[in-house]
Design an enzyme around this catalytic site. Structure first.
Site, short mmCIF file in Angstrom:
data_model
loop_
_atom_site.label_atom_id
_atom_site.label_comp_id
_atom_site.label_asym_id
_atom_site.label_seq_id
_atom_site.Cartn_x
_atom_site.Cartn_y
_atom_site.Cartn_z
N HIS A 75 0.83 -1.20 0.00
CA HIS A 75 0.00 0.00 0.00
C HIS A 75 0.87 1.25 0.00
O HIS A 75 1.72 1.42 0.86
CB HIS A 75 -0.90 0.02 1.24
CG HIS A 75 -2.06 -0.93 1.13
ND1 HIS A 75 -3.16 -0.84 1.94
CD2 HIS A 75 -2.30 -1.96 0.30
CE1 HIS A 75 -4.03 -1.79 1.61
NE2 HIS A 75 -3.52 -2.49 0.63
N TYR A 204 -8.62 5.17 7.99
CA TYR A 204 -8.73 5.54 9.41
C TYR A 204 -9.77 6.64 9.49
O TYR A 204 -9.63 7.67 8.82
CB TYR A 204 -7.41 6.07 9.93
CG TYR A 204 -6.36 5.00 10.17
CD1 TYR A 204 -6.21 4.42 11.42
CD2 TYR A 204 -5.51 4.59 9.15
CE1 TYR A 204 -5.24 3.43 11.66
CE2 TYR A 204 -4.54 3.61 9.37
CZ TYR A 204 -4.41 3.05 10.63
OH TYR A 204 -3.46 2.08 10.85
N PRO A 296 -3.47 -0.07 19.21
CA PRO A 296 -3.29 -0.51 17.83
C PRO A 296 -3.44 0.57 16.76
O PRO A 296 -3.17 0.33 15.59
CB PRO A 296 -4.36 -1.59 17.65
CG PRO A 296 -5.38 -1.31 18.70
CD PRO A 296 -4.66 -0.68 19.84
N LYS A 300 1.64 -0.57 15.32
CA LYS A 300 3.06 -0.75 15.66
C LYS A 300 3.40 -2.00 16.46
O LYS A 300 4.56 -2.37 16.55
CB LYS A 300 3.55 0.47 16.47
CG LYS A 300 3.57 1.75 15.69
CD LYS A 300 4.55 1.68 14.53
CE LYS A 300 4.39 2.81 13.55
NZ LYS A 300 4.52 2.41 12.16
N TYR A 387 4.51 6.26 10.20
CA TYR A 387 3.58 5.16 9.90
C TYR A 387 4.28 4.07 9.10
O TYR A 387 4.12 2.89 9.36
CB TYR A 387 2.36 5.70 9.13
CG TYR A 387 1.26 4.67 9.03
CD1 TYR A 387 0.47 4.38 10.13
CD2 TYR A 387 1.03 3.98 7.83
CE1 TYR A 387 -0.53 3.41 10.06
CE2 TYR A 387 0.04 3.02 7.75
CZ TYR A 387 -0.74 2.75 8.87
OH TYR A 387 -1.72 1.77 8.79
#
Ligand code: RFL
Ligand code: PHB
Length: 398
Positions: A75, A204, A296, A300, A387
């Protein structure tokens, strides 16, 4: 009573314990992996899904990345949804072409188990560690209960990779260890569904009714989460209610509604942060969730667990092959620097995306943070680096 002698006893066949076992085996070091659950259980436990850029490279270099490279979904961006609008964070454009790989933790664990079984190295399922003693002596003694009865292991070192409620941390005297903890006022209800992913990238989402996350495992299996009250329970959530709530929270003014499908797995997980310091006591080394938990939202947990092993494996190899203690002495400090960065990032993501029920000041700050990401490139760039590759940012060239 049977006694088994080994150089390294590894407690836990999660990603951390299995990867360490694999790397020690490759270095010709005798180790035993002890797991209280069955192989079937461990291989089907649904958990994490996002593998960072540097961690994916590390799995490949370790010789266990073939299937991840073939089947993992690469991604190059993620979507942020808030105020009924969708915004793409172009991770790869913001960070030198680097990307994440979406590949389930269960698959990582499967690949590692297969690799170990192929070598014939000991991996004992349904073998529960009950006590650890002699951590300051030259030999550690580990008492276990195995399918054939009590089994004692004697080892030079023991690695506690036994997750968040493990026996290893409990065997360190409370006076020599500090436990830092934060509990968040929400949990995640997670489902795995036979439904084609709604989009190509993770979403998200911050909605007034709560957090939502759209993730996936394959072109036909979706993984979705809803932020819920910590006192909520699965009985309150029929399939229909779950899908209705996901549909409401993920709705935007211009994107079609999400696909529904049979729910094949579900669970509620509390969100918390824990850091145990130091990560070593005598001959015990802690790794992964046994030493640190992150909420979460930053994706990570598994990455940190695997990154601990990237530090621990060469340290143990140097000690056991050459008697060189230097890397092992730095193990805890090296890892904790990364762990605190991950706590900071995971807290930031968590607090930005979970709306507060009553505190409108907090909600204003959350929106301002989200708008900053989608309007200010330097903020987006910082998010992309954290990220995509937080666990490797200390490495040269990262
Ligand atoms: P694990 O995987 O918990 O493995 C520990 C193992 O030790 C065994 N064990 C024992 N065995 C013998 N004797 C004893 N006394 C024992 N006590 C325990 C247990 O049975 C178990 O098999 O720890 P490890 O290896 O440190 O790995 C950590 C990861 O599992 C964890 O951090 C992640 O799953 C967290 N996480 C995520 N991490 C990510 O990097 N990306 C994500 O996208 C992500 N999403 C998540 C997550 C965790 C979640 N839950 C359910 C906690 C999403 C969720 C919902
Ligand atoms: C997952 O796919 O399970 C997942 C993805 C991103 C997260 C947490 C979990 O932040």
């Amino acid at each position: 009573m049977t006694t088994l002698r080994t150089r390294v006893a590894i407690i836990g066949a999660g990603p951390a314990g299995l990867l360490l076992g694999h790397l020690l085996e490759r270095a010709g070091i005798d180790a035993v992996v002890l797991e209280r659950r069955s192989r079937e259980y461990v291989e089907h436990r649904v958990r994490a899904g996002v593998i960072e850029y540097g961690v994916a490279n590390f799995l490949e270099e370790s010789g266990v990345g073939d299937r991840m490279r073939r089947e993992g979904l690469v991604h190059h961006g993620v979507e942020l949804r808030f105020d009924r609008a969708s915004h793409r964070v172009a991770l790869s454009e913001l960070y030198d072409g680097r990307a994440i790989t979406v590949y389930g933790q269960a698959e990582v664990v499967n690949d590692l188990i297969k690799a170990r079984v192929a070598t014939g190295a000991p991996l004992l399922f349904e073998t529960e560690v009950q006590s650890i003693s002699g951590l300051l002596n030259s030999t550690v003694t580990i008492e276990t209960q195995s399918p054939d009865g009590p089994l004692t292991i004697e080892a030079d070192f023991v690695v506690g990779a036994d997750g968040s409620h493990g026996v290893s941390v409990a065997s360190i005297p409370a006076s020599v260890v500090t436990r830092y903890e934060r509990v968040y006022p929400f949990s995640w209800l997670g489902i795995l569904a036979e439904a084609a992913p709604a989009t190509e990238e993770l979403i998200y989402c911050r909605h007034e009714r709560g957090f939502a996350l759209y993730s996936m495992r394959s072109p036909s299996v979706s993984r979705l989460y809803l932020g819920v009250d910590p006192n909520d329970s699965l009985e309150n959530w029929s399939d229909e209610r779950i899908w209705d709530e996901l549909t409401i929270r993920l709705a935007t003014d211009d994107v079609p509604a999400i696909q529904r499908g049979p729910i094949i797995e579900r669970g509620i997980t509390a969100m918390r942060s824990v850091v145990i310091a130091p990560m070593r006591y005598g001959r015990l080394l802690l790794a992964g969730d046994a030493a640190h938990i992150v909420p979460p939202t930053g994706a990570k947990g598994m990455n940190l667990a695997l990154a601990d092993i990237r530090v621990l494996a060469p340290a143990l190899i140097a000690q056991l092959h050459e008697g060189d203690d230097r890397l092992l002495e730095r193990y805890s400090d090296t890892c904790l620097e990364r762990v605190w960065r991950a706590e900071e990032f995971s807290t930031y993501m968590t607090q930005m995306l979970h709306p507060h029920a009553t505190d409108e000041f907090e909600n204003g700050v959350q929106r301002a943070r989200l708008r900053q990401i989608v309007t200010l490139e330097s903020t987006a760039r910082s998010l992309a680096r954290n990220y995509v590759n937080l666990s490797s940012l200390q490495e040269p060239g990262a």
